[in-house]
Scaffold this active site. Structure first.
Site, short mmCIF file in Angstrom:
data_model
loop_
_atom_site.label_atom_id
_atom_site.label_comp_id
_atom_site.label_asym_id
_atom_site.label_seq_id
_atom_site.Cartn_x
_atom_site.Cartn_y
_atom_site.Cartn_z
N HIS A 156 0.81 -1.22 0.00
CA HIS A 156 0.00 0.00 0.00
C HIS A 156 0.85 1.27 0.00
O HIS A 156 0.33 2.38 -0.20
CB HIS A 156 -0.93 0.02 1.21
CG HIS A 156 -2.28 0.59 0.92
ND1 HIS A 156 -2.50 1.57 -0.03
CD2 HIS A 156 -3.51 0.33 1.45
CE1 HIS A 156 -3.78 1.88 -0.07
NE2 HIS A 156 -4.42 1.14 0.82
N ASP A 182 -1.95 2.06 -4.82
CA ASP A 182 -3.23 2.48 -4.25
C ASP A 182 -4.30 1.43 -4.55
O ASP A 182 -4.18 0.63 -5.48
CB ASP A 182 -3.66 3.82 -4.84
CG ASP A 182 -2.72 4.95 -4.44
OD1 ASP A 182 -2.14 4.87 -3.34
OD2 ASP A 182 -2.57 5.90 -5.23
#
Length: 420
Positions: free
Chosen positions: A392, A396
């Site tokens: 992450h 995204d």
């Protein structure tokens, strides 16, 4: 007496320490030139250390699981006049007793550790024809109290396999690890401490490193693979005899290669210290492979330049090498994205751990034929979940979802796999 000291070799690539995984010989055992003495490991590659001389083992350096410095003493061999005798001849008891009474090491790095009197006498009793077997087979034999030299071998070049152990247990009456209680449940009384060594420790370190450094998130999508499986069956029927059988995996590789063209961030590695993500034009796809020793990830290099049959052949070759413990370091490193599959074992959803320092991993779950609604009608379709995890910090959620949806598109309309 002429003593030959064998030191931990420099395996290369600037490695200063090597883990001792398993001994292939015992104190007092006669060895011959080129006989394997020990298994050592660096990264995920296991290396066999052969003897350069004939002789009798005087002392062993270290214990399995110990990390030893390159150049430290590994083993001592007495090259006396009797070294040329048959390797099955019994070693001298006096020499074993003398070696067994030697003081223990004061530090782990390269010091010599003598075996106990009991182990030395065991070595005399079972004086030894060289036996080859994987570390997992050797560990299981020790747990069963079986000497591998007593087990008829069916593997290549006299390699003892798990099946050989099963056959020996069946015909010799050796009790297995499970015990009958006459149909009644009994309270367990035993406990066992199992240190993580060799590949198992490397796996533990890699998983811990991945979870410590990477903030994972997992995205799961359902795919209708009915057409995908139909196309695979048609390809196998037409070309299976001449080009080889296709599983789902090489076709999934093709889908990943195509999806990466639109989502190149998923074909990358992230350097924590420099804060730099490196994207790759080539798709070097790691194939998570279960072996007797543990999980390994051989690398399918330049998947973007291969057709499905070339992928299938190379995946089969890499998996066979990994399971036989013959994969070299270059075949186990350099992947840019990884595939892991638990489909054969069942399960609807998984949360795969990213192969650090990559940023994405694609997980395959089992195919289930079940009723679904298509155009207002209930029809039977083959359905499968893709469970994929992402880093992450650099991927995204929207980008990850787009990548997985691209995979889904190729799997639900598989003719697109062959359209440039």
């Amino acid at each position: 007496m002429s003593v030959h000291v064998i030191k931990m070799p420099d395996i290369g690539e600037g490695i200063a320490e090597v883990e001792l995984v398993a001994w292939r010989v015992a104190l007092g055992e006669r060895v011959i030139e080129d006989q394997v003495l020990a298994d050592v490991m660096t990264d995920k590659a296991t290396v066999e250390i052969p003897s350069p001389v004939h002789g009798t083992v005087l002392a062993l350096g270290g214990v399995p699981g110990q990390v030893m410095a390159v150049g430290g003493e590994l083993i001592r061999i007495d090259m006396d006049d009797s070294a040329g005798e048959s390797v099955s001849a019994a070693p001298p008891v006096a020499a074993i007793a003398e070696a067994a009474s030697a003081p223990p090491p004061t530090s782990p790095g390269g010091q010599i550790k003598a075996m106990s009197d009991a182990a030395a006498l065991h070595a005399v009793k079972h004086a030894n024809v060289p036996v080859t077997a994987s570390p997992a087979v050797r560990r299981r034999a020790r747990q069963l109290g079986i000497g591998l030299q007593d087990v008829p071998a069916s593997g290549i070049d006299g390699h003892v396999t798990h099946e050989d152990l099963d056959a020996y247990v069946t015909h010799s009456g050796v009790p297995s690890t499970s015990h009958s209680s006459g149909g009644r449940y009994v309270e367990g009384q035993n406990e066992e401490s199992l240190p993580l060594i060799g590949l198992r420790r490397k796996i533990a370190e890699k998983m811990q490193e991945s979870k410590r450094h990477i903030p994972h998130f997992t995205y799961v999508e359902e795919c209708d693979v009915t057409q995908f499986e139909t196309l695979r069956a048609q390809l196998n029927a037409k070309w299976g005899a001449t080009r080889g059988h296709l599983t789902m995996l090489p076709l999934l590789v093709r889908a990943i290669v195509l999806a990466l063209r639109d989502y190149p961030h998923c074909n990358a590695r992230f350097d924590d210290e420099k804060g730099v993500m490196t994207r790759y034009g080539a798709a070097h796809i790691g194939i998570a492979t279960q072996t007797d020793a543990g999980l390994m990830v051989p690398v399918l290099r330049h998947a973007e330049a291969r057709d499905p049959w070339s992928c299938a052949a190379e995946i089969a070759r890499l998996a066979a090498a990994a399971r036989a413990g013959q994969a070299v370091r270059a075949e186990l490193s350099g992947s840019t994205i990884t595939i892991t599959s638990l489909g054969a074992l069942g399960g609807l959803v998984s949360t795969p751990v990213i192969n650090y320092p990559e940023v994405a991993i694609v997980g395959v779950n089992r195919i289930i034929e079940r009723p679904v609604i298509r155009d207002g009608a209930v029809v039977a379709r083959k359905m499968m979940n893709l469970s994929s995890s992402f880093d992450h910090r650099v991927i995204d959620g929207q980008y990850a979802a787009g990548f997985v949806q691209a995979l889904r598109g190729y799997m639900e309309a598989p003719a697109l796999l062959f359209v440039e």
